[in-house]
Design an enzyme around this catalytic site. Structure first.
Site, mmCIF file in Angstrom:
data_model
loop_
_atom_site.group_PDB
_atom_site.id
_atom_site.type_symbol
_atom_site.label_atom_id
_atom_site.label_comp_id
_atom_site.label_asym_id
_atom_site.label_seq_id
_atom_site.Cartn_x
_atom_site.Cartn_y
_atom_site.Cartn_z
ATOM 1 N N ASP A 16 34.184 42.325 41.301
ATOM 2 C CA ASP A 16 34.964 43.309 42.047
ATOM 3 C C ASP A 16 35.709 44.276 41.127
ATOM 4 O O ASP A 16 35.819 44.077 39.917
ATOM 5 C CB ASP A 16 35.987 42.597 42.942
ATOM 6 C CG ASP A 16 35.364 42.073 44.226
ATOM 7 O OD1 ASP A 16 34.231 42.463 44.537
ATOM 8 O OD2 ASP A 16 36.021 41.271 44.919
ATOM 9 N N MET A 36 47.974 44.590 50.025
ATOM 10 C CA MET A 36 47.287 45.840 50.381
ATOM 11 C C MET A 36 48.171 46.729 51.253
ATOM 12 O O MET A 36 47.704 47.331 52.218
ATOM 13 C CB MET A 36 45.961 45.538 51.094
ATOM 14 C CG MET A 36 45.000 44.707 50.264
ATOM 15 S SD MET A 36 43.578 44.077 51.174
ATOM 16 C CE MET A 36 44.352 42.778 52.168
ATOM 17 N N LYS A 40 35.425 47.594 45.550
ATOM 18 C CA LYS A 40 35.878 48.379 46.696
ATOM 19 C C LYS A 40 37.243 48.976 46.372
ATOM 20 O O LYS A 40 38.112 48.326 45.817
ATOM 21 C CB LYS A 40 36.019 47.513 47.956
ATOM 22 C CG LYS A 40 34.733 46.867 48.450
ATOM 23 C CD LYS A 40 35.003 46.122 49.737
ATOM 24 C CE LYS A 40 33.742 45.456 50.280
ATOM 25 N NZ LYS A 40 33.382 44.272 49.492
#
Length: 299
Positions: free
Chosen positions: A82, A217, A104
């Site tokens: 990632d 997040m 991502k």
């Protein structure tokens, strides 16, 4: 000749060790891995062909990687990784190992989630041992469930290797306990992505004075978080802390209240990834020289 100061000398030594590890993955921190494994750290096991290992890469500091994760990185035929996996962790992957980047970022996915699952299945079915390397802990807001489902549907065996999640790392680097018994009787991890259909967290359930909240997040939603918790009953001066790039040399933080944090963040923007901690435990943020040693330990 003028002597080098301690900090530049340490940085130079760390940079040299990283450079050496890229050319000879058997070397870490100036000593061979086989010396550690044979004399100090008896690691056991081998990557199995056709098997996928869902591995937590931790919060970025390579020294916070688990021994099992390091062993698997050195043995795997292929690594699927990632965006938030640090360069120092990637440097542990031997030359010749297949690397597949599937990172991502907000608004940009290099590969859709379904294709990531299909990639792991294809690699495993070809007889390769596969490490799926994910930042933090794969089971905490890492979409591990979807990947396990994809592997199970294809009858591909999987093993989970936990990692140090950003909440633990950020709290340690700031010198605070997440569950100090004088401040918090419970700890809650919350995603700020608001992916549910109604799009709004249950602020009244979150606005408690006897717990620590950690939002993942949520950098773009700090104002909404502060407003939601205040409207649900927490006082304007309730403590909140933002920590970006926890455990890494470029770690940054802001400490304030629900009332002033949005303005603080606007004046001093932080990069992503960033965790948000809310609770009275934030008042324990380290300020003494002894505690600052904890904050600087990662460097």
């Amino acid at each position: 000749m003028r002597a080098l100061s301690k900090v530049p000398l340490m940085k130079w030594c760390n940079s040299l060790a990283r450079l050496v590890s890229r050319f000879n993955p058997g070397w870490v921190g100036g000593e061979k891995l086989d010396r550690y494994t044979s004399n100090r750290l008896p690691l056991k096991g081998d990557c199995q062909p056709g098997h996928v290992y869902l591995v937590g890469a931790g919060s970025g500091d390579v020294e916070l990687l688990t021994l099992k994760a390091a062993r698997l990185l050195g043995q795997a035929d292929a690594v699927v990784y990632d965006r938030l996996v640090g360069d120092d962790v990637l440097a542990l992957i031997p030359r010749g190992t297949e690397r597949h980047y599937v990172g991502k970022a907000s608004g940009h996915h290099s590969m859709p989630q379904a294709e990531i699952g299909a990639l792991m299945v294809t690699l495993a079915r070809s007889g390769k041992s596969v490490v799926r390397l994910k930042g933090g802990d794969p089971a905490i807001f890492g979409r591990m469930g979807e990947e396990l489902d994809a592997l199970a549907a294809a009858h591909v065996p999987a093993t989970i290797v936990p990692g140090i999640t950003a909440a633990s790392s950020a709290a340690a680097c700031m010198g605070i306990p997440l569950t100090d018994r004088g401040h918090a009787q419970q700890l809650r991890f919350v995603t700020a992505q608001l992916c549910r259909e109604d799009g709004t967290p249950d602020w009244s359930a979150l606005a408690r004075r006897d717990e620590t909240l950690v939002f993942y997040m949520g950098l773009s939603k700090v104002e909404a978080i502060c407003a939601g918790l205040r409207d649900a009953g927490l006082p304007d001066d309730w403590p909140i802390m933002l920590v970006a790039n926890a455990s890494q040399p470029d770690q940054q933080s802001l400490v304030g209240t629900l009332a002033d944090m949005p303005l603080q963040l606007a004046a001093s923007p932080l990069p992503s990834p960033c965790v948000i901690m809310v609770g009275s435990v934030v008042t324990r943020v380290a300020t003494s020289p002894a505690a600052l040693d904890i904050h600087n330990a990662a460097y």
